[in-house]
Design a protein around this motif. Structure first.
Motif, PDB file in Angstrom:
ATOM      1  N   PRO A 100     -12.938  -7.883   1.805  1.00  0.00           N
ATOM      2  CA  PRO A 100     -12.144  -6.756   2.310  1.00  0.00           C
ATOM      3  C   PRO A 100     -10.657  -7.088   2.431  1.00  0.00           C
ATOM      4  CG  PRO A 100     -14.095  -7.125   3.664  1.00  0.00           C
ATOM      5  CD  PRO A 100     -13.977  -8.301   2.759  1.00  0.00           C
ATOM      6  N   ARG A 101      -9.868  -6.043   2.225  1.00  0.00           N
ATOM      7  CA  ARG A 101      -8.432  -6.146   2.426  1.00  0.00           C
ATOM      8  C   ARG A 101      -7.893  -4.738   2.661  1.00  0.00           C
ATOM      9  NH1 ARG A 101      -3.900  -9.099  -1.526  1.00  0.00           N
ATOM     10  NH2 ARG A 101      -2.068  -8.227  -0.455  1.00  0.00           N
ATOM     11  N   ALA A 102      -6.903  -4.607   3.525  1.00  0.00           N
ATOM     12  CA  ALA A 102      -6.316  -3.303   3.813  1.00  0.00           C
ATOM     13  C   ALA A 102      -5.599  -2.769   2.578  1.00  0.00           C
ATOM     14  CB  ALA A 102      -5.344  -3.421   4.982  1.00  0.00           C
ATOM     15  N   PRO A 103      -5.512  -1.446   2.419  1.00  0.00           N
ATOM     16  CA  PRO A 103      -4.761  -0.875   1.290  1.00  0.00           C
ATOM     17  C   PRO A 103      -3.337  -1.400   1.259  1.00  0.00           C
ATOM     18  CG  PRO A 103      -6.025   0.832   2.399  1.00  0.00           C
ATOM     19  CD  PRO A 103      -6.136  -0.399   3.254  1.00  0.00           C
ATOM     20  N   LEU A 104      -2.844  -1.586   0.042  1.00  0.00           N
ATOM     21  CA  LEU A 104      -1.515  -2.151  -0.168  1.00  0.00           C
ATOM     22  C   LEU A 104      -0.628  -1.084  -0.793  1.00  0.00           C
ATOM     23  CD1 LEU A 104       0.442  -4.568  -0.303  1.00  0.00           C
ATOM     24  CD2 LEU A 104      -0.644  -5.218  -2.472  1.00  0.00           C
ATOM     25  N   VAL A 105       0.316  -0.576   0.000  1.00  0.00           N
ATOM     26  CA  VAL A 105       1.214   0.481  -0.462  1.00  0.00           C
ATOM     27  C   VAL A 105       2.455  -0.157  -1.066  1.00  0.00           C
ATOM     28  CG1 VAL A 105       2.539   2.511   0.205  1.00  0.00           C
ATOM     29  CG2 VAL A 105       0.342   2.026   1.327  1.00  0.00           C
ATOM     30  N   MET A 106       2.747   0.217  -2.316  1.00  0.00           N
ATOM     31  CA  MET A 106       3.885  -0.342  -3.043  1.00  0.00           C
ATOM     32  C   MET A 106       4.902   0.758  -3.338  1.00  0.00           C
ATOM     33  SD  MET A 106       2.832  -3.509  -3.307  1.00  0.00           S
ATOM     34  CE  MET A 106       3.799  -4.310  -4.597  1.00  0.00           C
ATOM     35  N   GLU A 107       6.038   0.351  -3.878  1.00  0.00           N
ATOM     36  CA  GLU A 107       7.057   1.317  -4.276  1.00  0.00           C
ATOM     37  C   GLU A 107       6.571   2.130  -5.475  1.00  0.00           C
ATOM     38  OE1 GLU A 107      10.720  -0.668  -5.121  1.00  0.00           O
ATOM     39  OE2 GLU A 107      10.776  -1.721  -3.184  1.00  0.00           O
ATOM     40  N   GLY A 108       7.126   3.333  -5.619  1.00  0.00           N
ATOM     41  CA  GLY A 108       6.871   4.130  -6.813  1.00  0.00           C
ATOM     42  C   GLY A 108       5.568   4.891  -6.822  1.00  0.00           C
ATOM     43  N   GLY A 109       4.851   4.915  -5.703  1.00  0.00           N
ATOM     44  CA  GLY A 109       3.626   5.705  -5.631  1.00  0.00           C
ATOM     45  C   GLY A 109       2.346   4.949  -5.894  1.00  0.00           C
ATOM     46  N   THR A 110       2.427   3.636  -6.156  1.00  0.00           N
ATOM     47  CA  THR A 110       1.216   2.835  -6.356  1.00  0.00           C
ATOM     48  C   THR A 110       0.650   2.382  -5.013  1.00  0.00           C
ATOM     49  OG1 THR A 110       2.019   1.981  -8.484  1.00  0.00           O
ATOM     50  CG2 THR A 110       0.257   0.742  -7.395  1.00  0.00           C
ATOM     51  N   THR A 111      -0.646   2.629  -4.809  1.00  0.00           N
ATOM     52  CA  THR A 111      -1.359   2.044  -3.676  1.00  0.00           C
ATOM     53  C   THR A 111      -2.599   1.346  -4.209  1.00  0.00           C
ATOM     54  OG1 THR A 111      -0.594   3.735  -2.119  1.00  0.00           O
ATOM     55  CG2 THR A 111      -2.546   2.465  -1.502  1.00  0.00           C
ATOM     56  N   PHE A 112      -2.753   0.075  -3.892  1.00  0.00           N
ATOM     57  CA  PHE A 112      -3.945  -0.676  -4.264  1.00  0.00           C
ATOM     58  C   PHE A 112      -4.980  -0.541  -3.146  1.00  0.00           C
ATOM     59  CE2 PHE A 112      -0.560  -2.958  -6.600  1.00  0.00           C
ATOM     60  CZ  PHE A 112      -1.087  -2.882  -7.880  1.00  0.00           C
ATOM     61  N   HIS A 113      -6.160  -0.036  -3.499  1.00  0.00           N
ATOM     62  CA  HIS A 113      -7.272   0.085  -2.575  1.00  0.00           C
ATOM     63  C   HIS A 113      -8.326  -0.949  -2.976  1.00  0.00           C
ATOM     64  CE1 HIS A 113      -5.807   3.991  -1.050  1.00  0.00           C
ATOM     65  NE2 HIS A 113      -5.440   4.211  -2.308  1.00  0.00           N
ATOM     66  N   PHE A 114      -8.790  -1.747  -2.032  1.00  0.00           N
ATOM     67  CA  PHE A 114      -9.723  -2.829  -2.322  1.00  0.00           C
ATOM     68  C   PHE A 114     -11.138  -2.382  -1.969  1.00  0.00           C
ATOM     69  CE2 PHE A 114      -5.513  -4.423  -1.664  1.00  0.00           C
ATOM     70  CZ  PHE A 114      -5.327  -5.247  -2.758  1.00  0.00           C
ATOM     71  N   VAL A 115     -11.996  -2.300  -2.994  1.00  0.00           N
ATOM     72  CA  VAL A 115     -13.326  -1.710  -2.864  1.00  0.00           C
ATOM     73  C   VAL A 115     -14.372  -2.818  -2.872  1.00  0.00           C
ATOM     74  CG1 VAL A 115     -14.964  -0.068  -3.844  1.00  0.00           C
ATOM     75  CG2 VAL A 115     -12.505   0.342  -4.071  1.00  0.00           C
ATOM     76  N   THR A 116     -15.179  -2.891  -1.810  1.00  0.00           N
ATOM     77  CA  THR A 116     -16.155  -3.966  -1.687  1.00  0.00           C
ATOM     78  C   THR A 116     -17.588  -3.505  -1.915  1.00  0.00           C
ATOM     79  OG1 THR A 116     -16.299  -3.593   0.704  1.00  0.00           O
ATOM     80  CG2 THR A 116     -14.707  -5.235  -0.050  1.00  0.00           C
ATOM     81  N   ASP A 117     -17.806  -2.200  -2.141  1.00  0.00           N
ATOM     82  CA  ASP A 117     -19.184  -1.718  -2.250  1.00  0.00           C
ATOM     83  C   ASP A 117     -19.552  -1.275  -3.657  1.00  0.00           C
ATOM     84  OD1 ASP A 117     -17.331   0.263  -1.801  1.00  0.00           O
ATOM     85  OD2 ASP A 117     -18.545   1.409  -0.399  1.00  0.00           O
ATOM     86  N   GLY A 118     -18.953  -1.905  -4.680  1.00  0.00           N
ATOM     87  CA  GLY A 118     -19.463  -1.785  -6.032  1.00  0.00           C
ATOM     88  C   GLY A 118     -18.749  -0.791  -6.928  1.00  0.00           C
TER      89      GLY A 118
END
Length: 215
Positions: free
Chosen positions: A114-132
Motif C-alpha cells: 500500500p501507498r497513498a495516492p501521489l498527486v503530481m503536476e499537470g493532472g497526473t495522480t498515481f493510485h497504488f492498487v493492491t487488490d489485483g
C-alpha cells in the motif's frame, strides 16, 4: 464500453520488451532504450517527453499519436513505476518522469504494498492498487469516464491482462535490434487460443508495427 489497449509497446527481434538489470541508470534495462529509436523522433514523443513543438511525421508518428487518442486513464506495473522493490521504504520515489509526468490523467499502479495516492503536476495522480488487475481495471475505467484505458507495461502486467482476455487491442512495434535477454512479452502466451489475430501491419526504417485485435 471503453477499450483496454496496449500502445507503442516495443519488442526486440528476439522478443524482449526490456533489457536485463533495470536500474536508475537503465530504466528499460541494459540496451532497452535502443528499442524506441522509432518513437523518440516523432512529433508526439517530442511533444510529450521534451515539450517541443516539432518532430517527425509519417507512419511512426501515426502509431505514436494513436496511443494517446481517446485515452482517459493508464494502468502500469510496479516495475514500470520505478526500481524500488518490496515495501515502500518511504515516499521519496515519485517515478521516472520528474514533477510533471507525461500522463496528465489518473494512473493506476499495480503493487502488493500500500501507498497513498501521489498527486503530481499537470493532472497526473498515481493510485497504488493492491487488490489485483481486475480492481485496477474497474477503477481505471471509472476514472476514464467512458474513454479507453491504456496499459503502459511492463511485460508481466500485459501478460496478466492477456491471459484474462481483457485486452481489446495491442499495438506492438518490432525494433530491428537484438537484446539477448530481458523480459519476454509473450512467454507462456498462446495468442490464437486467446482469440487474437493481426489486423494491421506497416513497416518503417526503424520498426514494424503490428496491431493485434481480440475477436
Amino acid at each position: 464500453m471503453s477499450k483496454l489497449r496496449v500502445e507503442s509497446y516495443t519488442l526486440s527481434i528476439d522478443g524482449f520488451g526490456a533489457g536485463p538489470e533495470q536500474s536508475l541508470e537503465n530504466p528499460l534495462g541494459i540496451g532497452g532504450t535502443r528499442l524506441h529509436a522509432w518513437a523518440f523522433p516523432t512529433r508526439t514523443f517530442q511533444s510529450k517527453l521534451f515539450g517541443k513543438a516539432d518532430g517527425e511525421t509519417g507512419i511512426d508518428e501515426d502509431f505514436a499519436a494513436r496511443g494517446f487518442d481517446n485515452v482517459g486513464a493508464w494502468i502500469m506495473g510496479r516495475n514500470m513505476f520505478g526500481p524500488v522493490r518490496g515495501p515502500w521504504p518511504d515516499e521519496s520515489w515519485k517515478g521516472w518522469w520528474g514533477d510533471n509526468p507525461v500522463y496528465h490523467m489518473p494512473v493506476f499502479v499495480l503493487t502488493h504494498h500500500p501507498r497513498a495516492p501521489l498527486v503530481m503536476e499537470g493532472g497526473t495522480t498515481f493510485h497504488f492498487v493492491t487488490d489485483g488487475i481486475h480492481a485496477a481495471l474497474e477503477r481505471a475505467r471509472e476514472a476514464a469516464g467512458g474513454r479507453d484505458v491504456r496499459i503502459g507495461g511492463g511485460a508481466d502486467t500485459i501478460r496478466q491482462y492477456l491471459q484474462e482476455r481483457l485486452i481489446d487491442e495491442l499495438h506492438i512495434a518490432i525494433s530491428p535490434i537484438v537484446l539477448g535477454s530481458g523480459e519476454r512479452l509473450f512467454e507462456g502466451i498462446n495468442l490464437v487460443e486467446l482469440g487474437y489475430s493481426c489486423t494491421r501491419h506497416a513497416a518503417t526504417e526503424w520498426a514494424t508495427h503490428l496491431v493485434l485485435t481480440r475477436q
